[in-house]
Design a protein around this motif. Structure first.
Motif, short mmCIF file in Angstrom:
data_model
loop_
_atom_site.label_atom_id
_atom_site.label_comp_id
_atom_site.label_asym_id
_atom_site.label_seq_id
_atom_site.Cartn_x
_atom_site.Cartn_y
_atom_site.Cartn_z
N ILE A 176 0.74 -1.26 0.20
CA ILE A 176 -0.10 -0.01 0.20
C ILE A 176 0.93 1.39 0.14
CG2 ILE A 176 -1.66 1.40 1.37
CD1 ILE A 176 -2.89 -1.34 2.14
N HIS A 179 2.37 1.52 -3.40
CA HIS A 179 1.60 1.86 -4.78
C HIS A 179 0.31 2.83 -4.38
CE1 HIS A 179 3.73 -1.05 -6.95
NE2 HIS A 179 3.50 -1.70 -5.95
N ALA A 180 0.16 3.29 -3.24
CA ALA A 180 -1.35 4.15 -2.88
C ALA A 180 -0.94 5.16 -1.95
CB ALA A 180 -2.31 3.30 -2.56
N THR A 181 0.28 5.57 -1.70
CA THR A 181 0.41 6.66 -0.85
C THR A 181 1.62 7.66 -1.62
OG1 THR A 181 2.56 5.73 0.23
CG2 THR A 181 0.55 5.37 1.11
N PRO A 182 1.52 9.09 -0.95
CA PRO A 182 2.59 9.99 -1.45
C PRO A 182 4.11 9.71 -1.36
CG PRO A 182 0.89 10.97 -0.07
CD PRO A 182 0.47 9.47 0.11
N ARG A 185 4.80 7.23 -4.45
CA ARG A 185 4.93 8.28 -5.64
C ARG A 185 6.14 8.95 -5.60
NH1 ARG A 185 0.91 5.87 -6.28
NH2 ARG A 185 -1.16 6.48 -6.88
N ARG B 364 1.18 15.47 -3.94
CA ARG B 364 0.88 14.13 -3.51
C ARG B 364 0.16 13.89 -2.11
NH1 ARG B 364 5.98 14.81 -3.96
NH2 ARG B 364 6.53 14.19 -1.67
N GLY B 371 -3.59 9.54 4.31
CA GLY B 371 -2.19 9.17 3.91
C GLY B 371 -2.31 8.10 2.71
N LEU B 372 -3.44 8.13 2.01
CA LEU B 372 -3.60 7.20 0.96
C LEU B 372 -4.02 8.04 -0.32
CD1 LEU B 372 -5.72 4.27 2.46
CD2 LEU B 372 -3.33 4.25 1.88
N LEU B 373 -3.47 7.78 -1.31
CA LEU B 373 -3.34 8.40 -2.73
C LEU B 373 -3.94 7.51 -3.66
CD1 LEU B 373 -3.06 11.11 -4.11
CD2 LEU B 373 -0.70 10.39 -4.44
#
Lengths: 328, 507
Positions: A176, A179-182, A185, B364, B371-373
């Motif tokens: 997670i 792949h799914a947090t700042p 990225r 971001r 905290g999730l993107l």
């Protein structure tokens, strides 16, 4: 959809399934739940270290000192136990030790701007050497069974070790984050182009420093597990494990150049590597051949994803030209 | 196709040369006529097409149209080797020698004199190198390694190499940019002796004093086109500058009149040793301030230091009275500073990442929840901004590298405008993008200033500077030499200040 088919991690999962199917049919004992219980115990330390290693490699760095951190942690555990420190206190101490060892790596890489490959080859030797300084070549094996037995305890009614579930949960967290947090990225951005990441306000050095700390801390945790599993603290514990970890991560489709990869692929890579190795062992293939297989997989895993991405790029070019023509 | 210029002494002619890179027309009508025994200057703004023309001459680029002729015979270069075989040598600003080989080995690389059994005749190589240096009137040990040679000496090695294969045309691309005064004099002496020996020298320089001191004729280029060729004696500096920049600037630059507000960005005595020195200026809300100057004057370095990606040795940067720490882009961003960098491909974008990830990379954290993107949030938000900036893109999940230059630049702008900056720094915002997109970018900058953003623009394009800026700050060799108000800013005043010949601090 076409793109998905060309992707490397899907291929690894397919190959893993093929290995399982073929081995179940041809290798005696492969399909037994006892074999899978042992296999998972082999998977645990590699999978554990592969998680932060994936992050490190995605940012374009590498940490080859992990197995030596594991060994030094194990040696320190042995020495602390001999000095009468209780295990509940040893565990946090070992984790702190890992963090410090990682901070040393991180400092050399980010503070002095040295290549992580060189730095961690250095600490690979240094930490392993320290492990021998701490414990010599003796083994400390008188840990209480309440701990060692518990560590490899299976979930009720199965042969699946409970620690495997913990690793699975950790893998989910790492997946997670990646792949799914700042943070994830930022990791991909700096792995592809450090300069552009800096220009986007990402603190590249700071992030990498903490990644080295995290990696070594988890390697120390793996050292704790290793020591408990084999009920033996030794300076040479986990020797050469770094190659298996790196091979598994690369096999999982993470680019050695950084900036590309996903955690599902890494898990598949770890499973493929260990399943293949244990299946061959079970089939009485000599140890030399096993090493050859690991080496060959490492080469394939470096060449393969590049070939796969070339195929992807070709597929992309073949798609309707609308997108590119409009941009022209 | 234009007529082929006929001149009895024309050694090399270039006619109607056209060269585009994708949508960018680098050369529309390149012309040149070099005579034996002359030093010929080629001048033009950055982006006027000089470098492309040089690369066509050097055989690096094949022209889309037009031709290069030597002694009246049209030539076709398949590569740099062909151009060299035809007798055309190019000396670049910073030559690339093999540092660990000797000077003589560098000169005869690939063409070493041989003796029996195909062994290299080192003695002959050394002797011929000494002869070449003697002809140039310089002293250099043929056996010393190239490592450690000054740039001036490296250029001389390149010139000796050109002589060694009997080059008749020498192209020098801004050779003096990195030289000291004494070195320039020595280079000029060499160039003059080459001219007397009958060579044709094409001399590219931004320094008008050099052009007028050294060259017999001067060709001016603008927007990829030939403008004029005249004997230097018939022109003044002012006339050359006017020809370099003269064009209609009105509709390309939709400047809105705005009222300047409070000082938002304050830079005090910013110094980085050897790069820029005691640079101080303010930018107010609603103002567009241009930082003009020649390439290498230190403009980009200053704005990068302000943003925090480059270090500086002393000085202070304030945003809205709050002092920014050194070297912390994240803090600068939090304070409301945005930097659209000079190099889109290396600094502005992560080329391998998708369009949407690039567009949202600066936000971001603000786009994340708990905290999730997720990819949906990114796509929606990126889509909104890219639509606002009219980016032409197929799939937002495609790598940003699949877009054209102009659309890539819009993605960089989206990435930064979406942070709602108080100070927007743009470094060469329209370099290498087509005219239509240029106008859009300019409209956007005007609009932002009207909304109260303080805009600081680094630009090497004079028309852009003059068309957009409320004030022009001119840098020359690391120093802020002049501040010119919009009313008084024109091509000549800016260009003269940028070349170090301005009125000085008086403005």
């Amino acid at each position: 959809m076409l793109r998905r088919l060309g992707s490397w991690d899907v291929l690894v999962i397919v190959v893993l399934a093929a290995v399982v199917v073929v081995s179940s049919a041809t290798v005696e004992g492969f399909a037994s739940s006892r074999f899978w219980g042992f296999l998972l115990l082999d998977v645990i330390p590699i999978a554990l270290i592969a998680l932060p290693m994936t992050f490190v490699i995605v940012t374009g760095e590498i940490d080859l000192s992990v197995a030596s951190v594991l060994g030094l942690s194990s040696a320190v555990m042995g020495q602390l136990w001999l000095s009468g420190v209780p295990l509940p206190l040893i565990l946090p101490l070992v984790l702190v030790l890992g963090a410090v060892l990682g901070a040393v790596n991180g400092l050399f890489v980010t503070g002095f701007g040295l290549p992580s490959l060189a730095v961690t080859i250095g600490t690979l030797a240094l930490y392993r050497g320290l492990a021998y300084v701490v414990l010599g070549d003796k083994a400390v094996a008188d840990f209480p069974f309440s701990w060692t037995g518990n560590t490899i305890e299976a979930l009720p009614g199965t042969t699946v070790p409970w620690v495997a579930l913990v690793v699975l949960a950790l893998a989910a967290v790492f997946g997670i984050v990646l792949h799914a947090t700042p943070i994830g990225r930022a990791l991909f951005a700096m792995g592809n182009n450090q300069q552009a990441a800096t220009f986007s306000g990402i603190s590249v050095a700071k992030t990498k420093f903490w990644l080295f700390v995290l990696t070594a801390t988890i390697a120390a945790l793996a050292g704790f597990f290793w020591t408990m599993r084999y009920a033996s603290a030794r300076a040479d514990n986990g020797g050469g494990l770094e190659l298996s970890v790196v091979a598994a991560v690369l096999l999982g489709g993470v680019s050695i150049f950084g900036g590309r990869g996903n955690l599902l692929g890494v898990i598949a890579g770890v499973l493929l590597l260990i399943t293949l190795r244990n299946a061959l062992q079970l089939a009485d293939v000599p140890a030399d051949t096993l090493t050859v297989v690991t080496g060959a997989l490492l080469i394939v895993s470096v060449v393969g994803p590049n070939a796969a991405s070339m195929i992807r790029a070709r597929l992309r070019r073949r798609r309707p030209a609308v997108s590119t023509a409009a941009g022209g | 196709m234009p007529e082929r210029p006929e001149h009895p002494a024309a050694l090399l002619t270039l006619s109607g040369v056209r060269k585009s890179f994708g949508a960018v027309q680098a050369l529309v009508d390149g012309r040149l006529e070099l005579r034996a025994g002359e030093v010929h200057a080629l001048v033009g703004e950055n982006g006027a097409g000089k470098s492309t023309l040089v690369k066509v001459l050097a055989g690096v680029h094949a022209p889309d149209e037009g031709f290069v002729a030597l002694d009246g015979e049209p030539l076709h270069f398949a590569g740099p080797a062909d151009a060299r075989a035809a007798g055309i040598a190019v000396i670049y600003q910073e030559p690339t020698l093999f540092p660990d080989l000797s000077v003589a080995e560098n000169i005869f690389m690939g063409r070493q004199p041989l003796r029996g059994l195909r062994r290299i005749d080192a003695a002959a190589m050394r002797r011929r190198t000494s002869e070449l240096f003697a002809r140039l009137g310089v002293r250099m040990d043929p056996d010393r390694p190239a490592r450690g040679l000054s740039i001036a000496d490296q250029q001389l090695v390149e010139i000796a190499k050109a002589l060694s294969f009997d080059a008749r045309v020498l192209v020098m691309d801004e050779p003096t940019a990195a030289l000291s005064g004494v070195e320039v004099e020595r280079l000029f002496a060499v160039v003059r002796s080459l001219r007397e020996a009958g060579a044709a020298v094409l001399f590219i320089s931004h320094r008008f004093d050099e052009v007028f001191a050294l060259c017999q004729r001067v060709t001016v280029m603008r927007d990829g086109r030939w403008v004029s060729t005249d004997p230097t004696g018939d022109l003044t500096v002012g006339q050359v500058v006017r020809r370099m920049v003269g064009r209609e600037v009105s509709q390309l630059y939709p400047k809105q009149e705005t009222e300047a507000g409070d000082v938002v960005l304050e830079v005090r005595d910013l110094t980085r040793l050897g790069v820029f020195d005691a640079v101080s200026f303010d930018v107010r809300a609603g103002e567009i301030v241009a930082l003009a100057g020649l390439v290498g004057a230190g403009r980009s370095e200053v704005v990068r230091a302000v943003f925090g990606v480059d270090r500086y040795d002393s000085g202070e940067v304030f945003v809205g009275r709050k002092r920014l720490p050194r070297g912390r882009p994240a803090v600068a961003m939090a304070a409301g500073v945005a930097l659209v960098p000079e190099d889109r491909r290396q600094q502005g974008l992560v080329m391998e990442l998708s369009i949407e990830r690039n567009a949202t990379l600066t936000r971001r954290w603000s786009l994340s929840r708990l905290g999730l993107l997720g990819p949906r949030v990114e796509r929606l938000d990126a889509g909104r901004w890219l639509q606002r900036l009219r980016v032409k893109a197929g799939h937002l999940a495609d790598p940003v590298s699949t877009l054209s230059g102009g659309n890539q630049q819009k993605v960089v702008l989206a990435k930064w405008l979406s942070t709602s900056p108080k100070v927007l720094i743009v470094d060469e915002p329209t370099r290498g993008i087509d005219v239509g997109t240029k106008a859009e970018v300019h409209r956007l900058m005007s609009q932002l200033a009207a909304e109260g953003v303080a805009v600081l623009m680094v630009s090497s394009e004079l028309p852009e500077v003059l068309g957009m800026a409320d004030r022009v700050l001119v840098m020359h060799e690391g120093r802020l030499v002049e501040e010119i108000a919009r009313e008084r800013a024109d091509e000549e005043s800016v260009m003269l200040a940028a070349t170090g010949q301005g009125a000085g601090d008086a403005g």
